[in-house]
Design a protein around this motif. Structure first.
Motif, PDB file in Angstrom:
ATOM      1  N   LEU A  91      63.304  35.448  47.761  1.00  9.47           N
ATOM      2  CA  LEU A  91      63.366  35.418  46.432  1.00  9.47           C
ATOM      3  C   LEU A  91      64.577  34.484  46.062  1.00  9.47           C
ATOM      4  CD1 LEU A  91      62.552  36.359  43.289  1.00  9.47           C
ATOM      5  CD2 LEU A  91      64.440  38.438  43.966  1.00  9.47           C
ATOM      6  N   ASP A  92      65.751  34.706  46.627  1.00 13.73           N
ATOM      7  CA  ASP A  92      66.796  33.795  46.365  1.00 13.73           C
ATOM      8  C   ASP A  92      66.466  32.241  46.575  1.00 13.73           C
ATOM      9  OD1 ASP A  92      68.374  36.045  45.815  1.00 13.73           O
ATOM     10  OD2 ASP A  92      69.337  36.252  47.608  1.00 13.73           O
ATOM     11  N   TRP A  93      65.642  31.929  47.820  1.00  9.07           N
ATOM     12  CA  TRP A  93      65.281  30.358  48.134  1.00  9.07           C
ATOM     13  C   TRP A  93      64.387  30.285  46.929  1.00  9.07           C
ATOM     14  CZ3 TRP A  93      61.203  27.662  48.781  1.00  9.07           C
ATOM     15  CH2 TRP A  93      60.994  26.487  49.425  1.00  9.07           C
ATOM     16  N   PHE A  94      63.473  30.829  46.303  1.00  3.70           N
ATOM     17  CA  PHE A  94      62.507  30.265  45.463  1.00  3.70           C
ATOM     18  C   PHE A  94      63.370  30.165  44.267  1.00  3.70           C
ATOM     19  CE2 PHE A  94      58.999  31.636  48.050  1.00  3.70           C
ATOM     20  CZ  PHE A  94      58.235  30.775  47.793  1.00  3.70           C
ATOM     21  N   LEU A  95      64.348  31.180  43.918  1.00  2.00           N
ATOM     22  CA  LEU A  95      64.950  30.957  42.594  1.00  2.00           C
ATOM     23  C   LEU A  95      65.790  29.466  42.710  1.00  2.00           C
ATOM     24  CD1 LEU A  95      66.303  34.417  42.001  1.00  2.00           C
ATOM     25  CD2 LEU A  95      64.449  33.187  40.915  1.00  2.00           C
ATOM     26  N   ALA A  96      66.086  29.084  43.843  1.00  2.00           N
ATOM     27  CA  ALA A  96      66.903  28.083  44.039  1.00  2.00           C
ATOM     28  C   ALA A  96      66.443  26.735  43.898  1.00  2.00           C
ATOM     29  CB  ALA A  96      67.987  28.047  45.452  1.00  2.00           C
ATOM     30  N   HIS A 238      57.492  39.211  42.175  1.00  2.00           N
ATOM     31  CA  HIS A 238      57.044  40.054  43.335  1.00  2.00           C
ATOM     32  C   HIS A 238      58.326  39.815  44.816  1.00  2.00           C
ATOM     33  CE1 HIS A 238      53.547  42.228  42.495  1.00  2.00           C
ATOM     34  NE2 HIS A 238      52.951  40.994  41.847  1.00  2.00           N
ATOM     35  N   TRP A 239      58.150  40.695  45.360  1.00  2.00           N
ATOM     36  CA  TRP A 239      58.843  40.624  46.410  1.00  2.00           C
ATOM     37  C   TRP A 239      57.854  40.000  47.796  1.00  2.00           C
ATOM     38  CZ3 TRP A 239      63.757  41.338  45.804  1.00  2.00           C
ATOM     39  CH2 TRP A 239      64.364  42.189  44.989  1.00  2.00           C
ATOM     40  N   LEU A 240      58.547  39.399  48.745  1.00  2.00           N
ATOM     41  CA  LEU A 240      57.521  39.029  49.797  1.00  2.00           C
ATOM     42  C   LEU A 240      56.665  39.956  50.494  1.00  2.00           C
ATOM     43  CD1 LEU A 240      56.714  36.611  51.855  1.00  2.00           C
ATOM     44  CD2 LEU A 240      58.559  37.470  53.286  1.00  2.00           C
ATOM     45  N   THR A 241      57.187  41.298  50.652  1.00  2.00           N
ATOM     46  CA  THR A 241      56.220  42.233  51.098  1.00  2.00           C
ATOM     47  C   THR A 241      54.912  42.620  49.949  1.00  2.00           C
ATOM     48  OG1 THR A 241      57.970  43.895  50.375  1.00  2.00           O
ATOM     49  CG2 THR A 241      57.737  43.444  52.694  1.00  2.00           C
TER      50      THR A 241
END
Length: 311
Positions: A91-96, A238-241
């Motif tokens: 999630l942090d990677w996509f937000l960045a 959403h989360w990855l899982t």
């Protein structure tokens, strides 16, 4: 009563805690993957040998393997197990890496891939396929996996009750639970339904599908599912899982539908084969028994007249 109940609760806690460990998760995924791959080759051999029981059996094995992975994933999500370790980092990677262009594209893709969009697309495809083939069966083949996946996703969301990522990360408004992703589940089910229509021909059809067309359809389907998965992560809802579980659930719904269709087709083929064998059976000629000759009664010999002697 408290004693046995406490023992059962402790046992369940121990089992679920063990399942959430890294070793159990990796072993489950590895074994399930091996079983799925082996079942594919084994089922091909069963088809070549026209072994109906083996064909259906290996299909059930694949479904069971997917369900096992999904259950383990759900337990990890409910217990914050090892498989959820990459959720926050993803999630942090996509937000960045957000931008205005990607946001516009992500909203468009996720709108089409949502439950409402998938339902509309599925209805149009089902109507087109049913009209083209002049049969309701192919239309139901498109709608059934989508409906089954939607129902299962709704129930599992309520059972697991997982919260979505923080609202500050959302680029869209979402209010229901997070696990599994309904968008990914619906898209996977629709893509799988279209692949079923391409792969499974009507029993009376003599048309064949080229390998190139099947591979192209499979690749396009995978791209569509991955695109929806990425957009749900990018939008921060959403989360990855969650998206991984949605792909698993949608695939399971498709395989369950394929199992039913295969069972019906095998039964129909067997009935036609039995009817054909009965129709081509030549009855054995009936031999007329020869009549028993009637022997006429013997005519009695006339009595001999006595002869007179000259002496």
């Amino acid at each position: 009563m408290a004693g046995p109940r406490g023992v059962v609760e402790t046992l369940i806690t121990e089992i679920t805690t063990e399942i959430t460990t890294q070793e159990i998760a990796l072993w489950t995924i590895a074994v399930a993957t091996t079983v799925i791959l082996f079942s594919i080759f084994a089922q091909r051999r069963a088809r070549a040998e026209l072994d109906a029981a083996a064909i259906l059996g290996w299909a059930c094995v694949r479904i069971a393997a997917l369900i096992a992975v999904f259950v383990v994933l759900a337990i990890h999500v409910a217990r914050s197990g090892w498989l959820t370790g990459a959720d926050t980092a993803t999630l942090d990677w996509f937000l960045a890496h957000r931008s205005a262009v990607w946001t516009t594209l992500a909203v468009a893709v996720t709108t089409v891939g949502g439950p409402a969009g998938v339902a509309l697309v599925a209805t149009v495809i089902a109507a087109a396929v049913g009209w083209q083939r002049r049969a309701i069966g192919p239309a139901l083949l498109v709608l059934s996996p989508v409906a089954l996946a939607a129902a299962a996703s709704t129930l599992i969301k309520l059972a697991v009750g997982r919260d979505r990522p923080p609202v500050s990360a959302h680029l869209m408004t979402e209010t229901d639970f997070s696990f599994p992703s309904g968008h990914v589940t619906a898209t996977t089910a629709l893509v799988g339904a279209v692949l079923l229509v391409i792969w499974i021909e009507p029993a009376h059809s003599t048309r064949t599908r080229s390998t190139g067309l099947r591979i192209a359809a499979l690749c396009a389907g995978v791209v569509a599912v991955v695109a929806v998965m990425v957009t749900r992560l990018y939008l921060g809802v959403h989360w990855l899982t969650d998206v991984c579980a949605g792909a698993l659930l949608g695939t399971t719904a498709v395989l369950a539908t394929a199992l039913v269709v295969t069972a019906v087709r095998l039964r129909s083929d067997r009935e036609r084969a039995d009817a054909a064998s009965v129709g081509h059976t030549t009855p054995a000629p009936q031999v007329e028994p020869h009549p028993t000759p009637v022997t006429p009664p013997a005519t009695p010999a006339p009595p001999r007249r006595p002869t007179l002697s000259n002496s």
